[in-house]
Design a protein around this motif. Structure first.
Motif, mmCIF file in Angstrom:
data_model
loop_
_atom_site.group_PDB
_atom_site.id
_atom_site.type_symbol
_atom_site.label_atom_id
_atom_site.label_comp_id
_atom_site.label_asym_id
_atom_site.label_seq_id
_atom_site.Cartn_x
_atom_site.Cartn_y
_atom_site.Cartn_z
ATOM 1 N N GLN A 521 -2.312 1.602 -12.439
ATOM 2 C CA GLN A 521 -1.730 0.419 -11.833
ATOM 3 C C GLN A 521 -0.455 0.764 -11.069
ATOM 4 O O GLN A 521 -0.204 0.225 -9.967
ATOM 5 C CB GLN A 521 -1.425 -0.627 -12.915
ATOM 6 N N ARG A 522 0.366 1.654 -11.595
ATOM 7 C CA ARG A 522 1.574 2.053 -10.893
ATOM 8 C C ARG A 522 1.245 2.781 -9.596
ATOM 9 O O ARG A 522 1.899 2.579 -8.555
ATOM 10 C CB ARG A 522 2.440 2.953 -11.803
ATOM 11 N N ALA A 526 2.311 1.566 -5.930
ATOM 12 C CA ALA A 526 3.083 2.438 -5.039
ATOM 13 C C ALA A 526 2.359 2.644 -3.719
ATOM 14 O O ALA A 526 2.979 2.652 -2.627
ATOM 15 C CB ALA A 526 3.343 3.779 -5.723
ATOM 16 N N ALA A 527 1.034 2.787 -3.780
ATOM 17 C CA ALA A 527 0.261 2.965 -2.547
ATOM 18 C C ALA A 527 0.315 1.718 -1.685
ATOM 19 O O ALA A 527 0.400 1.785 -0.448
ATOM 20 C CB ALA A 527 -1.182 3.315 -2.899
ATOM 21 N N ALA A 528 0.286 0.535 -2.325
ATOM 22 C CA ALA A 528 0.356 -0.708 -1.558
ATOM 23 C C ALA A 528 1.707 -0.865 -0.882
ATOM 24 O O ALA A 528 1.809 -1.303 0.278
ATOM 25 C CB ALA A 528 0.071 -1.893 -2.478
ATOM 26 N N LEU A 529 2.786 -0.505 -1.555
ATOM 27 C CA LEU A 529 4.111 -0.591 -0.964
ATOM 28 C C LEU A 529 4.263 0.371 0.211
ATOM 29 O O LEU A 529 4.854 0.052 1.251
ATOM 30 C CB LEU A 529 5.180 -0.292 -2.034
ATOM 31 N N GLY A 532 2.484 -0.985 3.206
ATOM 32 C CA GLY A 532 3.208 -2.085 3.805
ATOM 33 C C GLY A 532 4.362 -1.603 4.656
ATOM 34 O O GLY A 532 4.674 -2.179 5.708
ATOM 35 N N ASP A 533 5.048 -0.573 4.240
ATOM 36 C CA ASP A 533 6.150 -0.030 5.026
ATOM 37 C C ASP A 533 5.660 0.554 6.349
ATOM 38 O O ASP A 533 6.347 0.488 7.382
ATOM 39 C CB ASP A 533 6.888 1.034 4.224
ATOM 40 N N LEU A 534 4.467 1.178 6.303
ATOM 41 C CA LEU A 534 3.940 1.747 7.534
ATOM 42 C C LEU A 534 3.525 0.636 8.507
ATOM 43 O O LEU A 534 3.606 0.801 9.719
ATOM 44 C CB LEU A 534 2.751 2.648 7.220
#
Length: 534
Positions: A521-522, A526-529, A532-534
């Motif tokens: 889950q972590r 982290a991959a989703a964040l 989103g930044d990209l």
């Protein structure tokens, strides 16, 4: 005795008493029939020490017929019933009640002697199996019944001899009157009618015969039968109850209050009562002492054990809290084992019996899938090495972060598993604790073969909620078992089954799955964040 008519009379209640006596004779008949099927030890085999048991019906019957059959038949024969129902009724009016009294006096003591002889054989343990009663209560009751039987016999003989004394007094009085047919006057059969009473008038008016019922002023010396004179005129229940009381009293006091006359038979009867009282008191008091000792033996052993433990704790200056725990453990151990050293008792038994007893003790292993395969020999090997242990309430069987050096099989009681996070899981009878030690040994053997010291630490605490009875398999014994059955235990399916049944492994697997899921889950978060930044 019929006091008004001064004669001896035959009781009209004899039929009911005969039926009651037939019940006891039926018991002896059953005993006789049983002996024709009761196996016996061959006397010739006793000489060589083999003790062969003969169970062939024909040989048993022949052996019994050549042995105790005659005595048992004499004991069983209904002699009293035959006399009362057949012989005596034909004598009524001729010699009647006096003749019946003499017949009973001659036959009953002889048959009683044979019955007591057989009864003493049973009390002495001279039976087919070598013993009759094992428990202390049974021995106490049977010896008390012997005392009751002796009081019955002595009281009955006393009443019978007292009846004979009154009869003798009447005969002496009749002879003094020069009456030629004394038997007709003294013997009144089943009773007399009005017409017979007229013929007896001279006898009824005789003052000398009337003194036979006056023990204080009469001319006849009754001696120890003085109390039975007036008793002979009472109701049947009163006669029997008082005679039984008299028998009890004289046996208990060893005839201390009896003053017999110079009559030889009266003196011999008094001496017989004294001898019987001494014998019964030695037998009864001795058995009561054994009975009381058997009741207090364990209690005394427990008290001595408790005293020794208290002395030891005082010498070692143990703190009070620790002393309290020691006392509780000692009490539980004594109650559970009854003061018996189980290992010492088992070691004295034959090997095959030891194996069967251990299988009975360790039948809980059948519930474990690994030990259900008895053909492998693993079951017998584990049973042979299990040791019985007792744990008191509040004790820790296993402690967290301490080395696991044993596997515990809970047989009785409740325990709880306390995990690292403080959560508790209840465990009941049949639970297994420390089973991770088995897996550790298997993993060590599956490696390069180098055996190292056990370093498996417990990941949980096993605490006793109640007093617990368990069997323990130590690590050293476990090592021997795993080495002997390494081929079987290193099977991947066997290892998987062990881990599946193990609460520790299932808990560890659940924790591992939870950690993996949280890590997953972590990573997703982290991959989703990052996306989103990209």
């Amino acid at each position: 005795m019929d006091k008004d008519n001064k004669c001896i009379m035959f009781s009209r209640h004899s039929t009911a008493l005969t039926v009651a006596r037939s019940v006891t004779d039926a018991v002896y008949l059953l005993h006789l029939l049983l002996q024709f099927r009761m196996a016996y030890v061959d006397p010739e085999s006793r000489i060589v020490g083999t003790g062969d048991l003969v169970d062939e019906p024909k040989k048993i019957s022949m052996h019994y017929l050549r042995g105790a059959f005659i005595v048992d038949l004499s004991v069983m024969l209904p002699l009293t019933q035959v006399m009362i129902c057949l012989v005596i009724p034909k004598s009524i009016g001729v010699s009647g009640a006096n003749y019946a009294k003499n017949l009973l006096r001659a036959t009953i003591p002889v048959q009683y002697a044979l019955r007591i002889f057989k009864f003493v054989q049973l009390l002495g343990g001279q039976s087919a199996n070598g013993f009759i009663f094992e428990s202390a209560w049974a021995n106490f009751v049977i010896n008390l019944l012997v005392f009751v039987l002796a009081g019955h016999v002595v009281g009955s003989l006393w009443y019978l001899f007292g009846l004979q004394s009154v009869n003798q007094c009447l005969w002496n009085s009749c002879s003094a009157l020069n009456i030629t047919s004394c038997a007709q006057f003294i013997d009144c059969g089943y009773g007399i009618g009005g017409q017979d009473r007229v013929k007896r008038q001279p006898w009824l008016n005789d003052s000398m015969s009337r003194t036979c019922f006056d023990t204080a002023n009469g001319f006849f010396k009754y001696g120890i039968y003085e109390q039975s004179v007036l008793l002979t005129t009472e109701l049947a229940v009163n006669r029997y109850v008082y005679s039984l009381f008299w028998g009890f009293q004289q046996i208990s006091t060893l005839a201390g209050n009896l003053v017999p006359t110079y009559n030889v038979w009266e003196v011999l009867f008094t001496k017989g009562i004294i001898a019987l009282g001494l014998l019964l008191f030695a037998l009864l008091i001795g058995n009561m002492q054994i009975f009381l000792q058997s009741l207090g033996k364990r209690r005394l052993e427990m008290q001595l054990r408790r005293h020794d433990v208290e002395q030891w704790m005082s010498h070692r200056q143990l703190p009070e809290d620790l002393r309290r725990r020691v006392r509780h453990a000692e009490r539980f151990s004594w109650v559970a084992m009854r003061g018996v050293n189980e290992e010492e008792l088992l070691s004295s038994l034959p090997e095959d019996i030891q194996i069967d007893i251990r299988h009975h003790f360790h039948r809980f292993l059948n519930k474990i899938q690994l030990f259900a395969l008895k053909d492998s020999g693993l079951y017998e090997a584990v049973c042979d090495k299990l040791k019985h242990k007792l744990y008191v309430r509040g004790s820790d069987i296993l402690s967290q972060d301490q080395l696991v050096e044993k596997i515990i099989f809970v047989v009785r009681g409740r325990v709880e598993s306390i995990n690292v996070d403080g959560s508790k899981s209840p465990l009941h009878e049949g639970a297994v604790c420390g089973e991770e030690l088995l897996t550790w040994w298997l993993e060590q053997q599956a490696s390069d073969g180098e055996r190292m010291k056990v370093h498996w630490k417990a990941i949980r605490t096993i605490r006793c909620v109640t007093n617990v009875e368990a069997f323990v398999l130590q690590s050293t014994d476990l090592e021997k078992v795993t080495l002997e059955f390494s081929t079987l235990l290193q099977n991947p399916s066997v290892i998987a089954a062990i881990r599946y049944e193990s609460l520790s492994w299932r808990t560890a697997a659940a924790i591992h799955i939870q950690d993996t899921w949280r890590h997953h889950q972590r990573r997703k978060k982290a991959a989703a964040l990052l996306q989103g930044d990209l």
